[in-house]
Structure formats: C-alpha cells, structure tokens
Design a protein around this motif. Structure first.
Motif, PDB file in Angstrom:
ATOM      1  N   TYR A  22       0.583  -1.562  -0.518  1.00  0.00           N
ATOM      2  CA  TYR A  22       0.058  -0.081  -0.002  1.00  0.00           C
ATOM      3  C   TYR A  22       0.779   1.359  -0.183  1.00  0.00           C
ATOM      4  O   TYR A  22       0.457   2.471   0.396  1.00  0.00           O
ATOM      5  CB  TYR A  22      -0.981   0.019   1.169  1.00  0.00           C
ATOM      6  CG  TYR A  22      -0.398   0.441   2.146  1.00  0.00           C
ATOM      7  CD1 TYR A  22      -0.495   1.192   2.818  1.00  0.00           C
ATOM      8  CD2 TYR A  22      -0.242  -1.578   2.959  1.00  0.00           C
ATOM      9  CE1 TYR A  22       0.154   1.529   3.749  1.00  0.00           C
ATOM     10  CE2 TYR A  22       0.799  -0.743   4.483  1.00  0.00           C
ATOM     11  CZ  TYR A  22       0.864   0.097   4.969  1.00  0.00           C
ATOM     12  OH  TYR A  22       1.663   0.248   6.035  1.00  0.00           O
ATOM     13  N   GLY A  23       2.012   1.643  -0.240  1.00  0.00           N
ATOM     14  CA  GLY A  23       2.993   2.710  -0.115  1.00  0.00           C
ATOM     15  C   GLY A  23       4.518   2.150  -0.356  1.00  0.00           C
ATOM     16  O   GLY A  23       4.247   0.722  -0.214  1.00  0.00           O
ATOM     17  N   GLN A  28       5.287  -1.468   4.513  1.00  0.00           N
ATOM     18  CA  GLN A  28       4.144  -0.892   4.244  1.00  0.00           C
ATOM     19  C   GLN A  28       3.473  -2.240   3.259  1.00  0.00           C
ATOM     20  O   GLN A  28       2.991  -1.548   2.232  1.00  0.00           O
ATOM     21  CB  GLN A  28       3.794   0.836   3.120  1.00  0.00           C
ATOM     22  CG  GLN A  28       4.154   1.602   3.781  1.00  0.00           C
ATOM     23  CD  GLN A  28       4.036   2.953   3.616  1.00  0.00           C
ATOM     24  OE1 GLN A  28       4.926   2.796   1.990  1.00  0.00           O
ATOM     25  NE2 GLN A  28       3.705   4.179   4.508  1.00  0.00           N
ATOM     26  N   VAL A  97      -3.414   5.711   5.622  1.00  0.00           N
ATOM     27  CA  VAL A  97      -3.292   5.073   4.637  1.00  0.00           C
ATOM     28  C   VAL A  97      -3.644   3.423   4.296  1.00  0.00           C
ATOM     29  O   VAL A  97      -4.433   3.757   3.051  1.00  0.00           O
ATOM     30  CB  VAL A  97      -1.399   5.680   3.872  1.00  0.00           C
ATOM     31  CG1 VAL A  97      -1.515   4.501   2.757  1.00  0.00           C
ATOM     32  CG2 VAL A  97      -1.015   6.574   4.464  1.00  0.00           C
ATOM     33  N   THR A 100      -7.668   3.075   3.924  1.00  0.00           N
ATOM     34  CA  THR A 100      -8.366   3.508   2.527  1.00  0.00           C
ATOM     35  C   THR A 100      -7.464   3.341   1.689  1.00  0.00           C
ATOM     36  O   THR A 100      -8.819   2.372   0.880  1.00  0.00           O
ATOM     37  CB  THR A 100      -7.840   4.892   2.724  1.00  0.00           C
ATOM     38  OG1 THR A 100      -8.052   5.932   3.720  1.00  0.00           O
ATOM     39  CG2 THR A 100      -8.048   5.965   1.526  1.00  0.00           C
ATOM     40  N   ALA A 101      -6.603   2.866   1.073  1.00  0.00           N
ATOM     41  CA  ALA A 101      -5.869   2.028   0.126  1.00  0.00           C
ATOM     42  C   ALA A 101      -6.321   0.589   0.091  1.00  0.00           C
ATOM     43  O   ALA A 101      -6.717   0.253  -1.327  1.00  0.00           O
ATOM     44  CB  ALA A 101      -4.420   2.246   0.072  1.00  0.00           C
ATOM     45  N   ILE A 102      -6.219  -0.347   1.233  1.00  0.00           N
ATOM     46  CA  ILE A 102      -6.776  -1.426   0.603  1.00  0.00           C
ATOM     47  C   ILE A 102      -7.752  -1.751   0.079  1.00  0.00           C
ATOM     48  O   ILE A 102      -7.993  -2.523  -0.608  1.00  0.00           O
ATOM     49  CB  ILE A 102      -6.246  -2.179   1.641  1.00  0.00           C
ATOM     50  CG1 ILE A 102      -4.317  -2.330   1.528  1.00  0.00           C
ATOM     51  CG2 ILE A 102      -6.680  -3.782   2.135  1.00  0.00           C
ATOM     52  CD1 ILE A 102      -3.770  -3.158   3.356  1.00  0.00           C
ATOM     53  N   SER A 105      -9.856  -0.313  -3.145  1.00  0.00           N
ATOM     54  CA  SER A 105      -8.994  -0.529  -3.930  1.00  0.00           C
ATOM     55  C   SER A 105      -9.456  -2.204  -4.625  1.00  0.00           C
ATOM     56  O   SER A 105      -9.398  -3.041  -4.583  1.00  0.00           O
ATOM     57  CB  SER A 105      -7.958  -1.371  -3.929  1.00  0.00           C
ATOM     58  OG  SER A 105      -7.580  -2.756  -2.918  1.00  0.00           O
TER      59      SER A 105
END
Length: 253
Positions: A22-23, A28, A97, A100-102, A105
C-alpha cells in the motif's frame, strides 16, 4: 494472576495467500487470506497487530489468527506499518493510508467478490489502540465496526501504569498529555459500532484500561472474559476463540 501463555507468538503457521503493498516503504505491506463463498456475504476483516508499537514486533505473529479467520469464512488482511519510536505520526499515518488504500481498491483482482464491500477493523493490544484511533480519526471507507482486543485504549492511564516499561512515552516521544489527538479515550465517539474484548486476567494490558475507554464512550460494548489473558484473544486454540468469532459474526450483513 495467571502467567501469560505466549505460545501463539511463536507458533508456526502457513504464510498468507498473497502479500499486498500500500506504499513504497518496506513496512507498507499487508498479508491477505482469501475466504470462501461465505466470505462474499461478509465484511473484509482488517487486522492490526500489537507489540507496544516497538520495531521488534511485526505482523507475522498474527498468521495463526489470519489463517483461522479465513478458515472460519472471512477474507482477511493483516496490515504491517512502520514502528518508529518517537514518531507516532508515521505509525498512525500508515494505518490511515492502509485502511483507505486496501479496502478502496475494489477493482483489484485480489479481492473481487471475496467480501461484501464493508470493513471490520480488528486490532490487538497496541494494534487495538490504532484500531480505536482510526475509528474516530481516520475510519476506513465502508467501516461497519471495530473490534479492539485487549487494546491500549487510554494512553494516559497506560503511561501511568508504566505498561511495558515506558512503551507509551517511547511510542509518542513524550508524555501522552501532549498527544491528545492520538489517544482514543480523548477522541470523538466513533461513527460505527465498537466492541472491546478484554480478559480479566490480562497481565500485559489491565482490564482497567479498556474500562476507562468504555466509560468515556458509553456506547462501546465491553466483553470482559473471565480467566482470560492477553494473548488468548489472538489464539485460535484458546477458550476465547469462540467469543472472537461470535463478535466478528455480529457485523455480518
């Protein structure tokens, strides 16, 4: 008080079905276990590991839990995050983060159809602190509930109790009074339901820490388990396992 059974921390378990990123930082990443047909009707479970925010404790010790939850019918993601003493904003930022990101998606092939689109965040110990912090300050998209297992839910009280030899001050880089924006007990009431599960015989994070949080946020449901210690809550072989599964199931659609 009974001695803590730490066997789950070193128990061998198969690795995840895949690992996500995720980063750009090495930490991450997140392990994922892909559920079966039952998971399609259930939330995505996001795990946040504990270890008093210290660098030496990572997500690997949650692999028995991740595998067991997958086998019980959930799709599971176990988040890693940077643990940099004195830089709590880095740790909290990674959690925000990742949450939100995982889950967001939804077009990614790894979890198409493997959950119902909602999210339950489950955190243990210091991960419980991060789960409760995120529930108030940075909720995951689609969040339907937070399950905090033996959480460090009140940083001020945990500091006064000197948990893990100054872990709170080491994490924050100073006293908790200067970091109210990271203390769940001092934050706004989360918008989604919260359940705190805590053993009465917890010798690592005393039940009083959870009770302080629930006193500040009375809508929180506190499940106090008699004769249960700290690590039993992440151990699928423990007597607490049925309660953990039932608590998660309460958020199923």
């Amino acid at each position: 008080m009974n001695a803590e059974d730490r066997s789950v921390l070193d128990r061998a378990a198969p690795g995840p079905d895949l690992t996500l990123r995720y980063g750009p930082a090495a930490e991450q990443v997140a392990d994922a276990w892909l559920g079966d047909a039952r998971a399609t009707r259930r939330p995505l479970v996001v795990l946040v590991h504990g270890g008093f925010w210290r660098p030496e404790y990572d997500r690997v010790h949650l692999r028995p839990l991740g595998m067991a939850l997958r086998d019980a019918g959930w799709t599971v993601v176990s988040v890693e995050y940077r643990r940099s003493p004195g830089r709590p904003e880095v740790t909290a930022g990674d959690i925000a983060v990742a949450l939100t990101a995982i889950p967001a998606s939804s077009a990614a092939r790894w979890h198409q159809g493997l959950h119902n689109g909602s999210v339950v965040v489950v955190g243990h110990s210091a991960g419980g602190h991060l789960a409760l912090w995120s529930a108030s300050a940075a909720p995951a998209p689609g969040l339907v509930g937070t399950v905090a297992l033996a959480p460090v839910a009140d940083l001020g009280l945990a500091h006064r109790l000197d948990l893990d030899d100054g872990a709170v001050a080491d994490f924050l880089g100073g006293p908790p009074e200067d970091n109210g924006d990271l203390d769940p007990v001092r934050l706004a009431v989360p918008g989604a339901p919260v359940v705190v599960v805590h053993g009465t015989e917890d010798g690592i994070v005393p039940l009083a820490v959870a009770e302080s949080y629930t006193a500040a946020h009375p809508a929180t449901r506190l499940v106090a388990l008699p004769d249960i210690g700290h690590f039993a809550l992440i151990d699928p072989l423990s007597e607490a396992w049925g309660t953990v599964v039932d608590t998660l199931a309460s958020f199923d659609a």
